[in-house]
Write a protein that holds these residues in place. Structure first.
Motif, PDB file in Angstrom:
ATOM      1  N   CYS A   1       0.849  -1.192   0.000  1.00 18.41           N
ATOM      2  CA  CYS A   1       0.000   0.000   0.000  1.00 18.41           C
ATOM      3  C   CYS A   1       0.887   1.246   0.000  1.00 18.41           C
ATOM      4  CB  CYS A   1      -0.898  -0.009   1.237  1.00 18.41           C
ATOM      5  SG  CYS A   1      -1.909  -1.526   1.334  1.00 18.41           S
ATOM      6  N   PRO A   2       0.816   2.066  -1.058  1.00 15.08           N
ATOM      7  CA  PRO A   2       1.694   3.236  -1.135  1.00 15.08           C
ATOM      8  C   PRO A   2       1.559   4.110   0.104  1.00 15.08           C
ATOM      9  CG  PRO A   2       0.515   2.902  -3.210  1.00 15.08           C
ATOM     10  CD  PRO A   2      -0.058   1.926  -2.224  1.00 15.08           C
ATOM     11  N   GLY A   3       2.700   4.368   0.765  1.00 13.31           N
ATOM     12  CA  GLY A   3       2.692   5.229   1.937  1.00 13.31           C
ATOM     13  C   GLY A   3       2.726   4.493   3.257  1.00 13.31           C
ATOM     14  N   ALA A   4       2.623   3.173   3.230  1.00  8.43           N
ATOM     15  CA  ALA A   4       2.692   2.425   4.490  1.00  8.43           C
ATOM     16  C   ALA A   4       4.140   2.355   4.969  1.00  8.43           C
ATOM     17  CB  ALA A   4       2.138   1.020   4.298  1.00  8.43           C
ATOM     18  N   PRO A   5       4.352   2.348   6.292  1.00  7.31           N
ATOM     19  CA  PRO A   5       5.706   2.137   6.796  1.00  7.31           C
ATOM     20  C   PRO A   5       6.085   0.664   6.658  1.00  7.31           C
ATOM     21  CG  PRO A   5       4.171   2.173   8.619  1.00  7.31           C
ATOM     22  CD  PRO A   5       3.356   2.455   7.378  1.00  7.31           C
ATOM     23  N   LYS A   6       7.371   0.378   6.728  1.00  7.97           N
ATOM     24  CA  LYS A   6       7.808  -1.016   6.800  1.00  7.97           C
ATOM     25  C   LYS A   6       7.604  -1.487   8.233  1.00  7.97           C
ATOM     26  CE  LYS A   6      11.756  -4.039   6.127  1.00  7.97           C
ATOM     27  NZ  LYS A   6      12.909  -4.351   5.273  1.00  7.97           N
ATOM     28  N   LEU A   7       6.763  -2.484   8.420  1.00  7.93           N
ATOM     29  CA  LEU A   7       6.447  -2.941   9.774  1.00  7.93           C
ATOM     30  C   LEU A   7       7.514  -3.896  10.285  1.00  7.93           C
ATOM     31  CD1 LEU A   7       2.572  -3.439   9.571  1.00  7.93           C
ATOM     32  CD2 LEU A   7       3.873  -1.449  10.339  1.00  7.93           C
TER      33      LEU A   7
ATOM     34  N   SER B   1     -11.808   8.137   0.447  1.00  5.71           N
ATOM     35  CA  SER B   1     -11.903   8.201  -1.014  1.00  5.71           C
ATOM     36  C   SER B   1     -10.723   7.522  -1.707  1.00  5.71           C
ATOM     37  CB  SER B   1     -12.016   9.654  -1.463  1.00  5.71           C
ATOM     38  OG  SER B   1     -10.885  10.381  -1.017  1.00  5.71           O
ATOM     39  N   THR B   2      -9.705   7.100  -0.934  1.00  8.07           N
ATOM     40  CA  THR B   2      -8.506   6.475  -1.522  1.00  8.07           C
ATOM     41  C   THR B   2      -8.192   5.152  -0.815  1.00  8.07           C
ATOM     42  OG1 THR B   2      -7.145   7.771   0.005  1.00  8.07           O
ATOM     43  CG2 THR B   2      -7.449   8.684  -2.217  1.00  8.07           C
ATOM     44  N   PRO B   3      -9.058   4.142  -0.960  1.00  5.79           N
ATOM     45  CA  PRO B   3      -8.882   2.916  -0.166  1.00  5.79           C
ATOM     46  C   PRO B   3      -7.705   2.034  -0.593  1.00  5.79           C
ATOM     47  CG  PRO B   3     -10.759   2.691  -1.639  1.00  5.79           C
ATOM     48  CD  PRO B   3     -10.290   4.108  -1.767  1.00  5.79           C
ATOM     49  N   PHE B   4      -6.985   2.416  -1.629  1.00  6.74           N
ATOM     50  CA  PHE B   4      -5.817   1.615  -2.035  1.00  6.74           C
ATOM     51  C   PHE B   4      -4.509   2.356  -1.761  1.00  6.74           C
ATOM     52  CE2 PHE B   4      -9.446   0.776  -4.898  1.00  6.74           C
ATOM     53  CZ  PHE B   4      -9.803  -0.459  -4.367  1.00  6.74           C
ATOM     54  N   THR B   5      -4.604   3.445  -1.009  1.00  8.71           N
ATOM     55  CA  THR B   5      -3.428   4.263  -0.700  1.00  8.71           C
ATOM     56  C   THR B   5      -3.372   4.498   0.802  1.00  8.71           C
ATOM     57  OG1 THR B   5      -3.870   5.402  -2.778  1.00  8.71           O
ATOM     58  CG2 THR B   5      -2.204   6.363  -1.355  1.00  8.71           C
ATOM     59  N   PHE B   6      -2.215   4.252   1.388  1.00  5.54           N
ATOM     60  CA  PHE B   6      -2.039   4.454   2.831  1.00  5.54           C
ATOM     61  C   PHE B   6      -1.705   5.931   3.056  1.00  5.54           C
ATOM     62  CE2 PHE B   6      -0.262   4.003   7.041  1.00  5.54           C
ATOM     63  CZ  PHE B   6      -0.971   2.951   7.587  1.00  5.54           C
ATOM     64  N   ASP B   7      -2.741   6.757   3.000  1.00  2.00           N
ATOM     65  CA  ASP B   7      -2.547   8.205   3.111  1.00  2.00           C
ATOM     66  C   ASP B   7      -3.390   8.752   4.258  1.00  2.00           C
ATOM     67  OD1 ASP B   7      -5.152   8.131   2.218  1.00  2.00           O
ATOM     68  OD2 ASP B   7      -4.693   8.881   0.210  1.00  2.00           O
TER      69      ASP B   7
ATOM     70  N   GLN C   1       1.760  12.767   6.709  1.00  2.00           N
ATOM     71  CA  GLN C   1       2.036  11.384   6.298  1.00  2.00           C
ATOM     72  C   GLN C   1       3.102  10.744   7.195  1.00  2.00           C
ATOM     73  OE1 GLN C   1       0.620   9.637   3.636  1.00  2.00           O
ATOM     74  NE2 GLN C   1       1.885   7.823   4.019  1.00  2.00           N
ATOM     75  N   ASN C   2       4.160  11.519   7.437  1.00  2.00           N
ATOM     76  CA  ASN C   2       5.288  10.967   8.165  1.00  2.00           C
ATOM     77  C   ASN C   2       4.919  10.585   9.598  1.00  2.00           C
ATOM     78  OD1 ASN C   2       8.005  10.268   7.791  1.00  2.00           O
ATOM     79  ND2 ASN C   2       8.572  11.919   9.220  1.00  2.00           N
ATOM     80  N   ASN C   3       4.208  11.476  10.254  1.00  2.00           N
ATOM     81  CA  ASN C   3       3.798  11.195  11.627  1.00  2.00           C
ATOM     82  C   ASN C   3       2.806  10.032  11.677  1.00  2.00           C
ATOM     83  OD1 ASN C   3       4.591  12.049  14.098  1.00  2.00           O
ATOM     84  ND2 ASN C   3       3.026  13.647  14.290  1.00  2.00           N
ATOM     85  N   MET C   4       1.925   9.974  10.696  1.00  2.00           N
ATOM     86  CA  MET C   4       0.977   8.858  10.634  1.00  2.00           C
ATOM     87  C   MET C   4       1.738   7.542  10.482  1.00  2.00           C
ATOM     88  SD  MET C   4      -2.069   8.025   7.913  1.00  2.00           S
ATOM     89  CE  MET C   4      -0.985   7.686   6.542  1.00  2.00           C
ATOM     90  N   MET C   5       2.741   7.527   9.616  1.00  2.00           N
ATOM     91  CA  MET C   5       3.519   6.305   9.399  1.00  2.00           C
ATOM     92  C   MET C   5       4.219   5.873  10.679  1.00  2.00           C
ATOM     93  SD  MET C   5       5.124   7.353   5.674  1.00  2.00           S
ATOM     94  CE  MET C   5       6.081   5.890   5.291  1.00  2.00           C
TER      95      MET C   5
ATOM     96  N   HIS D   1       3.482   6.610  13.873  1.00  2.00           N
ATOM     97  CA  HIS D   1       2.567   6.147  14.916  1.00  2.00           C
ATOM     98  C   HIS D   1       1.938   4.802  14.572  1.00  2.00           C
ATOM     99  CE1 HIS D   1       2.602   9.370  17.904  1.00  2.00           C
ATOM    100  NE2 HIS D   1       2.987  10.118  16.887  1.00  2.00           N
ATOM    101  N   PHE D   2       1.640   4.598  13.298  1.00  2.00           N
ATOM    102  CA  PHE D   2       1.103   3.299  12.884  1.00  2.00           C
ATOM    103  C   PHE D   2       2.173   2.223  13.073  1.00  2.00           C
ATOM    104  CE2 PHE D   2       0.354   0.159   9.387  1.00  2.00           C
ATOM    105  CZ  PHE D   2      -0.855  -0.347   9.835  1.00  2.00           C
ATOM    106  N   HIS D   3       3.372   2.514  12.647  1.00  2.00           N
ATOM    107  CA  HIS D   3       4.474   1.554  12.788  1.00  2.00           C
ATOM    108  C   HIS D   3       4.654   1.128  14.239  1.00  2.00           C
ATOM    109  CE1 HIS D   3       8.669   0.627  13.795  1.00  2.00           C
ATOM    110  NE2 HIS D   3       8.701  -0.011  12.640  1.00  2.00           N
TER     111      HIS D   3
END
Ligand code: HEM
Ligand SMILES: *[C@@H]1O[C@H](CO)[C@@H](O)[C@H](O)[C@H]1NC(C)=O
Ligand SMILES: *[C@@H]1O[C@H](CO)[C@@H](O)[C@H](O)[C@H]1NC(C)=O
Length: 373
Positions: free
Chosen positions: A139-145, A213-219, A282-286, A288-290
């Protein structure tokens, strides 16, 4: 340019051979690993990518990510007898755990992944967390877990009622998450997952109803769009018994739905300022999700007995170079902001043109498995 590149390659090759010195050759004759225990995950990653996910952030990848949560959250500090956390119990004791309505729809992911248990020498808990981490890398924009290996197979099912439901009051959701070790802020970090999410069970006669609106993008669109005020009539016809799962959203005509839980978390005083801060960050979201996913993946596990096999997770697809925008037909006038701290809301453009229906398949993907059936 060419010269610079070859120097770069030379430097890389030297570095790689130094690193290879400490790597072991895997029995498959293809991979090397820092630890022999990681070999099986290198092979599993290849299989997941080529066969299960087809390198795509589609339906199967989304469902694999959701499954990581529904397995791991089966844990309670107040009563550790209730469940073992990220232990694969949802797959091993599927018949029991899927009696919980909160687990509606996770059978697809279990069916997709279960055959891999007989093909690879791994536990169900490792399979679920590893598959989720590989899935989001598409998914574009996801961090490497991160991926830690070594969860023993579950010996009993998790109790019913441990998985939060979309209609639950927000304080009940926070209490449940805290009992599994997660703060409201960590929950918001985890909910970046709803950036690549669609419901198969809540809307009458419809599958794959997207949350943004962008379910295929990790944004960060999910964090923005949940803050856009909806009118009372702006809901989709609910599936039987699911009326309270959904609240209005202004993109209903484009096919979007909003979970009551996402809305309540976006506006609770415990989490609203943090939710808002992730819009267009985006960066902070990545990050915190990571970090929250790293915690989620080992709930109930003794990490001192686990081996770090993160090296087997593919490098994620980079973010799309597009800031968050108000979808066409919406705009800043719809913003509903309940954070009372004095933090500025980012100034965002509005997509031009007419409001359009949200696509049902990833761009250019013709694999029917990744589209709603
Ligand atoms: C308050 C906590 C949460 C609630 C109430 C909740 C609720 C839901 C619901 C109702 C759906 C739609 C299921 C369907 O009808 O098919 C969904 C989808 C999804 N959820 Fe959550 N969720 C929560 C937290 C999480 C977390 C922590 C993760 C992952 C780390 C996650 C990942 C997903 C994903 C990826 C989907 C999309 C599945 C698909 O597109 O097939 N959710 N969630
Ligand atoms: C875990 O259980 C599954 C089936 O329930 C089995 O196929 C697998 O070999 C077991 N793995 C380990 C590591 O015990
Ligand atoms: C895999 O995805 C590509 C697009 O990225 C698509 O062209 C192809 O048909 C898909 N393969 C399968 C087996 O579905």
């Amino acid at each position: 340019m060419a010269l610079k590149l070859s120097f770069g390659l030379l430097a890389l090759a030297t570095f790689a051979s130094a690193a290879n010195f400490r790597r072991v050759a895997c029995p498959d004759g293809v991979h090397t690993a820092t630890n022999e225990a990681c070999c099986v995950f290198h092979s599993l990653a290849d299989h997941l990518q080529t066969i299960t996910f087809n390198f795509t952030c589609g339906e199967d990848a989304h469902e694999a990510l959701r499954l990581t949560f529904h397995d791991a959250i089966g844990f309670s500090f107040m009563n550790e007898a209730l469940g073992g956390g990220a232990d694969g119990s949802i797959m091993i004791f599927e018949d029991t755990e899927l009696m919980d309505p909160a687990n509606n729809g996770v059978d697809d992911a279990i069916d997709n992944l279960r055959p891999l248990l007989t093909m690879f020498d791994i536990s169900a808990g490792d399979l679920i967390q590893f598959a989720g981490a590989v899935a989001v890398s598409n998914c574009p924009g996801a961090p490497k877990l991160e991926f830690m290996a070594g969860r023993p197979n579950a010996t009993h099912p998790a109790a019913l009622g441990l998985v939060p439901k979309p209609e639950d009051p927000v304080d009940m959701i926070f209490a449940r998450m805290e009992d599994a070790g997660f703060s409201p802020t960590e929950l918001v970090g985890l909910l970046a997952s709803h950036s690549i999410a669609r419901s198969d069970t809540l809307i009458d006669n419809r599958q794959a109803v997207p949350f943004d609106s962008t379910p295929f993008t990790f944004d960060t669109q999910i964090f923005l769009e949940v803050l856009l005020a909806g009118q009372e009539s702006q809901t989709l016809p609910a599936a039987a018994g699911e009326v309270a799962a959904q609240v209005p959203n202004p993109l209903v005509a484009q096919g979007e739905m909003r979970l009551q839980s996402d809305f309540a978390i976006a506006h609770s005083t415990e989490s609203n300022c943090f939710w808002q801060s992730l819009v267009n960050d985006q960066n902070n979201m990545m990050i915190h999700f990571h970090d929250a996913m790293a915690k989620l993946a080992v709930v109930g596990q003794d990490t001192s007995k686990m081996i770090d096999c993160s090296e087997a997770i593919p490098e994620p697809v980079p973010p799309v170079a597009k800031p968050a925008t108000f979808p066409a037909g919406t705009g800043p006038e719809l913003l509903q902001l309940s954070c009372t701290e004095n933090i500025p809301f980012p100034s965002l453009a509005t997509d031009p043109g007419q409001a359009t229906t949200i696509p049902e398949c990833p761009d250019g993907d013709i694999n029917l498995n990744d589209c709603p059936s």
